[in-house]
Design a protein around this motif. Structure first.
Motif, PDB file in Angstrom:
ATOM      1  N   SER A   1       0.870  -1.161   0.017  1.00  0.00           N
ATOM      2  CA  SER A   1      -0.240   0.049  -0.171  1.00  0.00           C
ATOM      3  C   SER A   1       1.050   1.191  -0.065  1.00  0.00           C
ATOM      4  N   GLY A   2       2.196   0.880  -0.138  1.00  0.00           N
ATOM      5  CA  GLY A   2       3.058   2.314  -0.240  1.00  0.00           C
ATOM      6  C   GLY A   2       3.947   2.355   1.101  1.00  0.00           C
ATOM      7  N   ALA A   3       4.321   1.287   1.372  1.00  0.00           N
ATOM      8  CA  ALA A   3       5.366   1.223   2.821  1.00  0.00           C
ATOM      9  C   ALA A   3       6.678   1.547   2.268  1.00  0.00           C
ATOM     10  N   VAL A   4       7.534   2.279   3.164  1.00  0.00           N
ATOM     11  CA  VAL A   4       8.925   2.652   3.060  1.00  0.00           C
ATOM     12  C   VAL A   4       9.746   1.239   2.782  1.00  0.00           C
ATOM     13  N   GLU A   5       9.303   0.364   3.795  1.00  0.00           N
ATOM     14  CA  GLU A   5      10.059  -0.924   3.612  1.00  0.00           C
ATOM     15  C   GLU A   5       9.877  -1.747   2.345  1.00  0.00           C
ATOM     16  N   GLY A   6       8.919  -1.367   1.629  1.00  0.00           N
ATOM     17  CA  GLY A   6       8.526  -2.135   0.364  1.00  0.00           C
ATOM     18  C   GLY A   6       9.580  -1.470  -0.724  1.00  0.00           C
ATOM     19  N   VAL A   7      10.090  -0.360  -0.448  1.00  0.00           N
ATOM     20  CA  VAL A   7      10.983   0.226  -1.564  1.00  0.00           C
ATOM     21  C   VAL A   7      12.446   0.181  -1.024  1.00  0.00           C
ATOM     22  N   ALA A   8      12.637   0.352   0.253  1.00  0.00           N
ATOM     23  CA  ALA A   8      14.002   0.448   0.745  1.00  0.00           C
ATOM     24  C   ALA A   8      14.684  -0.951   0.658  1.00  0.00           C
ATOM     25  N   ALA A   9      14.103  -1.941   1.060  1.00  0.00           N
ATOM     26  CA  ALA A   9      14.704  -3.482   1.038  1.00  0.00           C
ATOM     27  C   ALA A   9      15.016  -4.074  -0.447  1.00  0.00           C
ATOM     28  N   PRO A  10      14.146  -3.959  -1.251  1.00  0.00           N
ATOM     29  CA  PRO A  10      14.550  -4.495  -2.552  1.00  0.00           C
ATOM     30  C   PRO A  10      15.491  -3.365  -3.379  1.00  0.00           C
ATOM     31  N   GLU A  11      15.248  -2.312  -3.072  1.00  0.00           N
ATOM     32  CA  GLU A  11      16.175  -1.429  -3.947  1.00  0.00           C
ATOM     33  C   GLU A  11      17.628  -1.658  -3.342  1.00  0.00           C
ATOM     34  N   ALA A  12      17.765  -1.883  -1.856  1.00  0.00           N
ATOM     35  CA  ALA A  12      19.235  -2.200  -1.245  1.00  0.00           C
ATOM     36  C   ALA A  12      19.715  -3.521  -1.744  1.00  0.00           C
ATOM     37  N   SER A  13      18.861  -4.398  -1.707  1.00  0.00           N
ATOM     38  CA  SER A  13      19.347  -5.827  -2.200  1.00  0.00           C
ATOM     39  C   SER A  13      19.671  -5.809  -3.606  1.00  0.00           C
ATOM     40  N   ASN A  14      18.936  -5.027  -4.405  1.00  0.00           N
ATOM     41  CA  ASN A  14      19.046  -4.911  -5.964  1.00  0.00           C
ATOM     42  C   ASN A  14      20.592  -4.473  -6.086  1.00  0.00           C
ATOM     43  N   ASN A  15      21.022  -3.444  -5.484  1.00  0.00           N
ATOM     44  CA  ASN A  15      22.298  -2.777  -5.465  1.00  0.00           C
ATOM     45  C   ASN A  15      23.325  -3.550  -5.077  1.00  0.00           C
ATOM     46  N   ALA A  16      23.046  -4.061  -3.922  1.00  0.00           N
ATOM     47  CA  ALA A  16      24.221  -4.847  -3.270  1.00  0.00           C
ATOM     48  C   ALA A  16      24.576  -6.199  -3.913  1.00  0.00           C
ATOM     49  N   ALA A  17      23.507  -6.772  -4.626  1.00  0.00           N
ATOM     50  CA  ALA A  17      23.650  -7.981  -5.422  1.00  0.00           C
ATOM     51  C   ALA A  17      24.409  -7.661  -6.822  1.00  0.00           C
ATOM     52  N   ALA A  18      24.203  -6.375  -7.259  1.00  0.00           N
ATOM     53  CA  ALA A  18      24.979  -6.085  -8.587  1.00  0.00           C
ATOM     54  C   ALA A  18      26.414  -6.040  -8.166  1.00  0.00           C
ATOM     55  N   ASN A  19      26.726  -5.435  -7.222  1.00  0.00           N
ATOM     56  CA  ASN A  19      28.213  -5.107  -6.628  1.00  0.00           C
ATOM     57  C   ASN A  19      28.838  -6.376  -6.305  1.00  0.00           C
ATOM     58  N   SER A  20      28.149  -7.245  -5.463  1.00  0.00           N
ATOM     59  CA  SER A  20      28.779  -8.323  -5.085  1.00  0.00           C
ATOM     60  C   SER A  20      28.788  -9.583  -6.162  1.00  0.00           C
ATOM     61  N   SER A  21      27.809  -9.347  -7.328  1.00  0.00           N
ATOM     62  CA  SER A  21      28.048 -10.114  -8.456  1.00  0.00           C
ATOM     63  C   SER A  21      29.697 -10.141  -9.147  1.00  0.00           C
ATOM     64  N   PHE A  22      30.244  -9.244  -8.849  1.00  0.00           N
ATOM     65  CA  PHE A  22      31.605  -8.993  -9.325  1.00  0.00           C
ATOM     66  C   PHE A  22      32.671  -9.735  -8.694  1.00  0.00           C
ATOM     67  N   ILE A  23      32.423 -10.539  -7.127  1.00  0.00           N
ATOM     68  CA  ILE A  23      33.208 -11.160  -6.814  1.00  0.00           C
ATOM     69  C   ILE A  23      33.350 -12.560  -7.392  1.00  0.00           C
ATOM     70  N   PRO A  24      32.352 -13.494  -7.842  1.00  0.00           N
ATOM     71  CA  PRO A  24      32.777 -14.662  -8.621  1.00  0.00           C
ATOM     72  C   PRO A  24      33.258 -14.479 -10.041  1.00  0.00           C
ATOM     73  N   THR A  25      32.712 -13.266 -10.591  1.00  0.00           N
ATOM     74  CA  THR A  25      33.447 -12.725 -11.845  1.00  0.00           C
ATOM     75  C   THR A  25      34.811 -12.347 -11.950  1.00  0.00           C
ATOM     76  N   LEU A  26      35.338 -11.562 -10.875  1.00  0.00           N
ATOM     77  CA  LEU A  26      36.773 -11.196 -10.835  1.00  0.00           C
ATOM     78  C   LEU A  26      37.471 -12.326 -10.080  1.00  0.00           C
ATOM     79  N   ALA A  27      37.138 -12.929  -9.266  1.00  0.00           N
ATOM     80  CA  ALA A  27      38.069 -13.960  -8.334  1.00  0.00           C
ATOM     81  C   ALA A  27      37.924 -15.389  -9.170  1.00  0.00           C
ATOM     82  N   LEU A  28      36.970 -15.826  -9.688  1.00  0.00           N
ATOM     83  CA  LEU A  28      36.818 -17.015 -10.251  1.00  0.00           C
ATOM     84  C   LEU A  28      36.757 -17.217 -11.587  1.00  0.00           C
ATOM     85  N   GLY A  29      36.235 -15.999 -12.399  1.00  0.00           N
ATOM     86  CA  GLY A  29      35.883 -15.936 -13.855  1.00  0.00           C
ATOM     87  C   GLY A  29      34.658 -16.568 -14.229  1.00  0.00           C
ATOM     88  N   ILE A  30      33.689 -16.478 -13.207  1.00  0.00           N
ATOM     89  CA  ILE A  30      32.343 -17.120 -13.224  1.00  0.00           C
ATOM     90  C   ILE A  30      31.529 -15.809 -13.149  1.00  0.00           C
TER      91      ILE A  30
END
Length: 503
Positions: free
Chosen positions: A291-320
């Motif tokens: 219905s327009g909760a702050v948590e419904g915006v903050a949580a998925p947006e934070a996880s979205n950005n965090a996952a985008a950054n941490s996806s570089f870990i297997p890319t750089l360290a393993l080539g996967i």
């Protein structure tokens, strides 16, 4: 570590690298605003432009396009319920509702702040744990992937709200749609009805645009449209209560997104869905979700950005590659004569650490750009709907055609739009359908691989510690809420009976 960090700062702050980092995040934001393009398409289109640059400069720009597009995609989801990328689909649930409630500027500000919090924390994890965490991720095989996907599917309980049956029906429908095309690991065509266009399956982006964008437009037209928002500038700013509520869900989303981003193939889409599901269970304001909760915006947006950054870990360290976009970036490494893997940290420390440190400056620039522009972007909602709806439809058609490069994708958008309209009209939740469509191919692939590993015995998932742990969590997530509901109803009935019994 300190020496590497200083080397990275020295590389990242050079005028040339800072300039191209800025160019990358601005272009990424613009690409994200366009429905259907997404970060993977943006990086692929602009990769040839970087071939004359130094490798570190080119990779900094391409990475800037990646996380910049996350911001842009979130903006279109919030303002016009048209996700620019699959990972921003969840934002349409509460972000768009906040916009319709006159809080568009606040929703955009929450999105920008949450993304920045996630970027800084996930960057620190990236700098400190890239190689160790990537080695840990090697322990994840098909059984662990299957268990995590089933855990993600269990979040339909939250998305379905009070009507769990409708959520299960929509998730099953999403899985059925995901089965269209060629069977994973085989050459058998399913549900294609002789059409060559369906052999590769339904284009997810086209379905997503149809359900959310076209479905919303048709629904609003049926209702007679809503009046454009006439908000004052101060009405578009965060209130004290909203500002206080950002940090807890942003932190939860950050840590969940960072953990899932490390897993090859999991990506930001699964992270954003699961973080929203987590809020439905642990947030103090979980009853406001949808219905327009702050948590419904903050949580998925934070996880979205965090996952985008941490996806570089297997890319750089393993080539996967950790996601579809990092798979394209992996191709960029090869083009520049670089081989991602453990030796890259030894042989090219200035490139690796310069790239990682540039994430901080890029996200800081995005925050500086997006916070002041949030009220400006929010003015889009003041455009009369007789003008805005045709623009949304045209952008949707162009985005679908750009992704599929054929008129068939445009027809998919129309049919998905009709489906989205009927779902809104009769109260069927869209999120479980999208979740099933996203996870369907991954679920089938991991199921086939797990069955092969166990020689037909799927109980192998309970024989491995990590997969067993995630399976137990999935079972608890699925059966927990109904059981708690039964227990609470019995307690309430018992309390009422005691109150009715005369002393």
């Amino acid at each position: 570590m300190i020496d590497n960090l200083m080397l990275g700062i020295e590389t990242a702050v050079s005028p040339e690298n800072l300039l191209w980092c800025a160019v990358g995040v601005v272009l990424g934001t613009l690409i994200g605003l366009m429905p259907g393009l997404g970060s993977a398409t943006g990086v692929a289109i602009l990769l040839p432009v970087t071939l004359t640059m130094e490798p570190v400069t080119a990779l900094i720009m391409l990475a800037g396009i990646y996380y910049g597009s996350q911001y842009g995609a979130s903006t279109s989801s919030i303002l016009i319920s048209t996700p620019g990328d699959s990972s921003s689909v969840v934002l349409t649930l509460d972000g768009y509702r906040m916009a319709r409630n006159g809080r568009a500027g606040a929703a955009l500000a929450i999105s920008a702040i949450s993304s920045f919090i996630a970027a800084i924390i996930s960057l620190m994890v990236l700098l400190a744990l890239a190689a160790p965490v990537a080695s840990w991720a090697l322990n994840f095989g098909p059984p662990e992937t299957l268990a995590i996907i089933l855990l993600g599917m269990a979040t339909i309980v939250t998305f379905a709200g009070e009507n769990m049956l409708r959520g299960i029906i929509m998730a099953a429908a999403g899985l059925l749609l995901a089965m269209i095309g060629t069977a994973s690991g085989f050459t058998t065509a399913r549900f294609t009805f002789g059409s060559m266009n369906l052999l590769s399956g339904l284009e997810f982006v086209a379905v997503m645009i149809g359900i959310f964008a076209i479905g919303e437009v048709v629904h609003q037209i049926h209702r007679g449209g809503e009046k454009p928002i006439r908000a004052r500038l101060r009405d578009l700013m965060l209130t004290k209560d909203e500002a206080k509520r950002i940090l807890p869900p942003a932190l939860r989303g950050t840590f969940l997104g960072t953990a899932l981003g490390v897993l090859p193939g999991a990506g930001a889409t699964l992270a954003s869905f699961m973080s929203y599901g987590l809020e439905g269970r642990v947030s103090k304001h979980r009853k406001e979700l949808g219905s327009g909760a702050v948590e419904g915006v903050a949580a998925p947006e934070a996880s979205n950005n965090a996952a985008a950054n941490s996806s570089f870990i297997p890319t750089l360290a393993l080539g996967i590659p950790g996601s579809g976009t990092t798979a394209i970036l992996l191709g960029a490494f090869v083009i520049f004569g670089l081989q991602p893997g453990p030796m890259l940290f030894e042989q090219q420390p200035d490139l690796v650490w310069g790239l990682l440190v540039s994430f901080f400056f890029g996200n800081l620039l995005l925050l500086v750009l997006n916070l002041p522009l949030a009220p400006v972007f929010a003015q889009v909602l003041r455009i009369p709907y007789s003008y805005l709806y045709p623009i949304i439809i045209v952008l949707s058609m162009v985005g679908a055609y750009a992704v599929g490069n054929s008129m068939f994708a445009v027809w998919v958008v129309f049919f998905a739009g009709a489906l989205g309209y009927f779902m809104k009209r009769y109260g069927f939740p869209a999120a479980p359908l999208v979740l099933g469509l996203v996870l369907g191919p991954m679920l089938e692939r991991s199921l086939v691989q797990t069955s092969s590993m166990g020689h037909g015995n799927l109980l192998i998932v309970f024989e491995r510690p990590l997969s067993a742990f995630f399976m137990v969590l999935a079972i608890l997530a699925f059966v927990g809420p109904p059981l708690l509901g039964v227990i609470n109803r019995r307690r309430e009935r018992s309390r009422q009976e005691k109150a009715a019994t005369p002393a």
